[in-house]
Design a protein around this motif. Structure first.
Motif, short mmCIF file in Angstrom:
data_model
loop_
_atom_site.label_atom_id
_atom_site.label_comp_id
_atom_site.label_asym_id
_atom_site.label_seq_id
_atom_site.Cartn_x
_atom_site.Cartn_y
_atom_site.Cartn_z
N ILE A 72 15.09 0.79 -5.64
CA ILE A 72 13.81 0.62 -6.32
C ILE A 72 13.94 -0.42 -7.43
N ARG A 76 11.79 -4.00 -7.85
CA ARG A 76 11.03 -4.44 -9.02
C ARG A 76 11.59 -5.74 -9.60
N ASP A 79 10.12 -8.42 -7.76
CA ASP A 79 8.74 -8.61 -8.18
C ASP A 79 8.67 -9.42 -9.47
N SER A 130 9.51 -7.53 1.58
CA SER A 130 8.55 -8.23 0.73
C SER A 130 8.27 -9.63 1.27
N ARG A 207 3.40 -8.11 -14.82
CA ARG A 207 3.69 -6.69 -14.70
C ARG A 207 4.91 -6.33 -15.52
N GLN A 258 5.33 8.65 -14.81
CA GLN A 258 4.65 7.60 -14.06
C GLN A 258 3.13 7.71 -14.21
N LEU A 265 6.42 2.28 -12.18
CA LEU A 265 7.38 1.75 -11.23
C LEU A 265 6.85 1.88 -9.80
N VAL A 266 6.21 2.99 -9.50
CA VAL A 266 5.60 3.20 -8.19
C VAL A 266 4.10 3.45 -8.43
N VAL A 270 -0.07 2.44 -4.35
CA VAL A 270 0.91 2.22 -3.28
C VAL A 270 1.27 3.55 -2.63
N ASP A 396 1.48 -5.85 -3.94
CA ASP A 396 2.27 -4.63 -4.08
C ASP A 396 3.40 -4.55 -3.06
N ASP A 399 6.86 -3.21 -4.42
CA ASP A 399 6.90 -1.77 -4.67
C ASP A 399 6.95 -0.99 -3.36
N LEU A 403 10.10 1.32 -2.03
CA LEU A 403 9.86 2.73 -1.75
C LEU A 403 10.28 3.08 -0.32
#
Length: 460
Positions: A72, A76, A79, A130, A207, A258, A265-266, A270, A396, A399, A403
């Motif tokens: 994870i 990020r 991202d 991604s 972000r 979260q 983070l999530v 999503v 997204d 993320d 996940l």
């Protein structure tokens, strides 16, 4: 919830997209292969480095632990930094660590470099999905995800076959070392090709990084994975159960945090996208059964039937072939059957597992059952990925890929821990242990098929 329409990516020559897919999937293949390739080389490593049982276990598990814990975080970072930059950085770390593993002079050094290698894979792997999500659309994306699914299965099986080949060849008297060193020239070529081919992007600079989320999720994953990986070898000590309990507590704190985070983070959009939640559960169960069946059968073939590592590895080819056949061709089925393919594929896989239970003594029946299990898993897994990502916006993608990749990896760890423990806990002979384990695998596949049904009801 209405479907989010994904904007079409900028037009690129087909050859460029083909090269992009080749580069990222070869990187993915190396990362997956290194999960299983060391299993076959383990006895030689133990003899050469005079490794203890615990040390050898950490050589094997260190990669998986770092890989699962940091997936994870790797997503990020991609991202934030840009997916090409993150892929290239992860590949560079993975390649350098592979060289260090191949040259390691002792068990401690090899364990440390395996952790670094897993960290590089954790940065590399989320960028694969991604980059596919951002650069392919429509039928092209479905085709790319089908090849992606075939690579996941192929890397695991080829790792076992390649490990047996390399160790048996004993090139220049190097024994197990080429298992790691083979990654180096491939990694260098991919780095050069990626610098020319992979599209640049600046990530999502607006972000936040959500450091508390990264720390708490990584801690929860670590607390969960370590006892699952090492618990059976250590006879399930108290510290293992305490870590599992602590993992549940820390994960609950992560979920609560979260909900209040300004840049979670999530993101809820999503995790809550149509098809995502049931998709995550089903992917988890798919990979649990897949890894559990690979682990138990490998032990049975070598320990029970007395096959060499190479011969045992070759036995897995029908399973990989079945997975590749269905994962690469499921789109030929009429579109109205794509969603039902996941529960139907899991039912077929369950029948394959029951066939393994019947033909545990080996022979053609065992190979047919393995092919059937692979065929069903491929038919279930690849359409499932497409459905899970259909309603996820391109912005997204990181993320979602992190996940899904973490769920995939945790499923494999849990599968080995649960079904592997079941196999090892049943009294000899191993044929009886395989029968009991495969019946349990069939039950888990049936549960996965049920979990895949909600999207069907929503569509209707």
């Amino acid at each position: 919830m209405a479907q989010i329409t994904l904007s079409a990516p900028a037009a690129r020559p087909p050859v460029r997209l083909g090269r992009l897919l080749t580069i990222v999937l070869v990187g993915q293949f190396m990362a997956v292969l290194d999960v299983s390739v060391v299993n076959v080389a383990a006895p030689t490593i133990r003899t050469d480095l005079h490794a203890s049982g615990a040390g050898l276990q950490l050589v094997i598990a260190g990669y998986t632990i770092a890989y699962a814990v940091l997936l994870i975080t790797g997503a990020r970072l991609g991202d934030r930094l840009g997916h090409r930059a993150a892929f290239q950085a992860g590949l560079a770390v993975f390649t350098a660590a592979s060289l260090a593993c191949g040259l390691a002079g002792g068990t401690g050094a090899l364990i440390g470099f395996r952790f670094v290698q897993g960290a590089g894979a954790a940065l590399l792997v989320p960028q694969v999905m991604s980059l596919i999500q951002r650069n392919f659309a429509g039928a092209a994306r479905a085709r790319a995800l089908s090849v992606y699914g075939a690579v996941l299965a192929g890397g695991t099986v080829v790792g076992q076959v390649a490990g047996g080949l390399v160790v048996s060849a004993d090139l220049f008297g190097t024994g197990w070392r080429p298992v790691f060193l083979v990654n180096v020239p491939i990694g260098v070529v991919l780095l050069a090709a990626g610098a020319r081919t992979l599209p640049g992007d600046r990530g999502e600079q607006g972000r936040g990084l959500d450091l508390p989320g990264l720390v708490s999720l990584s801690a929860a994953t670590l607390l969960f994975v370590v006892p699952l990986v090492l618990g059976h070898e250590e006879n399930w000590p108290l510290w293992g159960w305490l870590m599992l309990g602590g993992g549940v507590v820390v994960f609950a704190l992560f979920v609560a945090a979260q909900r209040r985070a300004s840049s979670p983070l999530v993101p809820g959009r999503v995790a809550g996208a149509p098809g995502m939640r049931s998709g995550l559960v089903t992917i988890f169960l798919c990979m649990c059964t897949f890894s559990g069946f690979l682990f138990g059968l490998a032990l049975h073939l070598q320990g029970g039937l007395g096959y060499s590592p190479l011969r045992a590895g070759l036995y897995f080819i029908p399973g990989a072939g079945g997975f590749a056949l269905s994962s690469l061709n499921w789109r030929r089925v009429p579109a109205r059957w794509h969603r039902p393919m996941t529960p139907a594929g899991l039912v077929v896989a369950g029948i394959g597992y029951l066939g393994l239970a019947v033909f545990a003594s080996g022979g053609a029946g065992l190979e047919v059952a393995m092919g059937l299990a692979g065929l069903g898993l491929g038919a279930a897994f690849c359409p499932l990925l497409v459905v899970a990502l259909t309603h996820v916006a391109v912005t997204d993608a990181a993320d979602a890929s992190g996940l899904l990749a973490m769920t995939n990896q945790l499923g494999q760890v849990v599968g080995v821990a649960t079904f592997g423990t079941l196999f090892l806990s049943v009294a000899p002979p191993t044929g009886h242990a395989l029968t009991v384990t495969c019946v349990a695998l069939a039950g888990a596949a049936a549960v996965g098929a049920c979990c895949a049904l909600p999207p069907l009801r929503r569509r209707g």
